[in-house]
Design a protein around this motif. Structure first.
Motif, mmCIF file in Angstrom:
data_model
loop_
_atom_site.group_PDB
_atom_site.id
_atom_site.type_symbol
_atom_site.label_atom_id
_atom_site.label_comp_id
_atom_site.label_asym_id
_atom_site.label_seq_id
_atom_site.Cartn_x
_atom_site.Cartn_y
_atom_site.Cartn_z
ATOM 1 N N VAL A 1 0.820 -1.187 0.000
ATOM 2 C CA VAL A 1 0.000 0.000 0.000
ATOM 3 C C VAL A 1 0.858 1.242 0.000
ATOM 4 N N ALA A 2 0.445 2.231 -0.785
ATOM 5 C CA ALA A 2 1.216 3.473 -0.778
ATOM 6 C C ALA A 2 1.427 3.916 0.637
ATOM 7 N N GLY A 3 2.674 4.047 0.977
ATOM 8 C CA GLY A 3 2.994 4.442 2.339
ATOM 9 C C GLY A 3 2.684 3.375 3.350
ATOM 10 N N SER A 4 2.341 2.142 2.897
ATOM 11 C CA SER A 4 1.965 1.046 3.777
ATOM 12 C C SER A 4 0.781 1.387 4.667
ATOM 13 N N MET A 5 0.026 2.378 4.290
ATOM 14 C CA MET A 5 -1.145 2.764 5.064
ATOM 15 C C MET A 5 -2.328 2.843 4.112
ATOM 16 N N LEU A 6 -3.475 2.340 4.555
ATOM 17 C CA LEU A 6 -4.681 2.432 3.758
ATOM 18 C C LEU A 6 -5.635 3.391 4.427
ATOM 19 N N ALA A 7 -6.406 4.022 3.600
ATOM 20 C CA ALA A 7 -7.442 4.892 4.137
ATOM 21 C C ALA A 7 -8.754 4.526 3.497
ATOM 22 N N LEU A 8 -9.824 4.772 4.181
ATOM 23 C CA LEU A 8 -11.104 4.706 3.520
ATOM 24 C C LEU A 8 -11.108 5.814 2.483
ATOM 25 N N ALA A 9 -11.677 5.558 1.329
ATOM 26 C CA ALA A 9 -11.563 6.527 0.229
ATOM 27 C C ALA A 9 -12.923 6.972 -0.256
ATOM 28 N N PRO A 10 -13.623 7.787 0.498
ATOM 29 C CA PRO A 10 -14.921 8.259 0.052
ATOM 30 C C PRO A 10 -14.807 9.200 -1.124
ATOM 31 N N LEU A 11 -15.929 9.431 -1.800
ATOM 32 C CA LEU A 11 -15.962 10.301 -2.961
ATOM 33 C C LEU A 11 -15.443 11.679 -2.630
ATOM 34 N N THR A 12 -15.722 12.156 -1.442
ATOM 35 C CA THR A 12 -15.371 13.526 -1.093
ATOM 36 C C THR A 12 -14.129 13.614 -0.238
ATOM 37 N N ALA A 13 -13.310 12.568 -0.263
ATOM 38 C CA ALA A 13 -12.116 12.598 0.576
ATOM 39 C C ALA A 13 -10.881 12.777 -0.272
ATOM 40 N N ALA B 1 -8.151 -5.502 3.788
ATOM 41 C CA ALA B 1 -7.938 -4.093 3.477
ATOM 42 C C ALA B 1 -8.913 -3.615 2.400
ATOM 43 N N ILE B 2 -9.141 -4.449 1.388
ATOM 44 C CA ILE B 2 -10.049 -4.061 0.317
ATOM 45 C C ILE B 2 -11.485 -4.015 0.811
ATOM 46 N N PHE B 3 -11.863 -4.976 1.654
ATOM 47 C CA PHE B 3 -13.226 -4.965 2.189
ATOM 48 C C PHE B 3 -13.458 -3.755 3.096
ATOM 49 N N VAL B 4 -12.421 -3.292 3.787
ATOM 50 C CA VAL B 4 -12.559 -2.065 4.573
ATOM 51 C C VAL B 4 -12.931 -0.897 3.665
ATOM 52 N N ILE B 5 -12.270 -0.820 2.526
ATOM 53 C CA ILE B 5 -12.553 0.257 1.569
ATOM 54 C C ILE B 5 -13.971 0.125 1.012
ATOM 55 N N ILE B 6 -14.326 -1.082 0.593
ATOM 56 C CA ILE B 6 -15.663 -1.306 0.043
ATOM 57 C C ILE B 6 -16.735 -1.032 1.092
ATOM 58 N N GLY B 7 -16.436 -1.368 2.337
ATOM 59 C CA GLY B 7 -17.419 -1.239 3.400
ATOM 60 C C GLY B 7 -17.735 0.177 3.819
ATOM 61 N N ASP B 8 -16.934 1.139 3.408
ATOM 62 C CA ASP B 8 -17.220 2.525 3.731
ATOM 63 C C ASP B 8 -18.367 2.998 2.836
ATOM 64 N N PRO B 9 -19.493 3.415 3.422
ATOM 65 C CA PRO B 9 -20.626 3.831 2.585
ATOM 66 C C PRO B 9 -20.333 5.045 1.717
#
Length: 197
Positions: A15-27, A107-115
């Motif tokens: 992962v870029a920077g070895s850190m993942l973030a939730l990635a909402p449309l407005t983030a 990690a991917i499910f965390v991203i998908i799971g963010d509404p």
């Protein structure tokens, strides 16, 4: 199988920077929630373990890597706890792959799971899971999600531009963001639109 060969075949930078973030449309594309998925490629150049001590050192090098994923840490610690050369060999040759797969999928499910995750990011995440390979999931987490996030940010900016009654200043700032870099668009969505007077 040799450790050098094992680590050079399928381990890819995560992962870029070895850190993942939730990635909402407005983030903005800026990490907010760490989900560790560090690969073990840093041991690729190490000597091939021959003694029990060398096997332990190779696994400890994985554990010492920044942002080692939960599953990878669990399996590495279990191999050390069992302590046999057979258990440690299994982890270094085979077990790490299942652990890495688990960490990537989580990690991917965390991203998908963010509404609030945008459509492009969600579609790219779904495609990575459907492919199912470590390479595809690693690419999404390291690169693909940020390309998709820029697509989502671009859509969000067009929505702002199309909003009736927006000020000339906000419209100009939005157009400038569209003409700028992905970082410019992320900044506008996260912060810049609220700074326009």
């Amino acid at each position: 199988m040799r450790l050098v060969r094992m680590t050079s075949l399928a381990v890819v930078t995560a992962v870029a920077g070895s850190m993942l973030a939730l990635a909402p449309l407005t983030a903005a594309a800026e990490p907010r929630q760490p989900v560790a998925t560090a690969p073990i490629s840093q041991v690729a150049e190490d000597p091939v373990p021959e003694t029990e001590e060398e096997f332990r050192a190779a696994i400890q090098a994985i554990l010492d890597a920044p942002e080692v994923g939960v599953a990878m840490r669990r399996e590495a610690l279990e191999a050390l706890e069992i302590g046999t050369v057979e258990a440690m060999t299994y982890f270094l040759e085979t077990g790490w792959q299942a652990a890495q797969d688990e960490d990537y999928r989580f990690a991917i499910f965390v991203i998908i799971g963010d509404p609030e995750t945008g459509r492009a990011v969600r579609d790219a995440a779904d495609a990575a899971l459907e492919d199912g390979s470590l390479e595809a999931m690693s690419y999404f987490l390291e690169t693909g999600r940020w390309i998709a996030q820029d697509e989502d940010n671009t859509v969000a900016i067009f929505v702002i531009i199309g909003t009736p009654g927006i000020s000339a200043a906000l419209r100009a700032a939005a157009v400038a963001a569209l003409d700028g870099t992905p970082e410019d668009r992320a900044y506008f969505i996260e912060t810049g639109q609220y700074e326009v007077e």
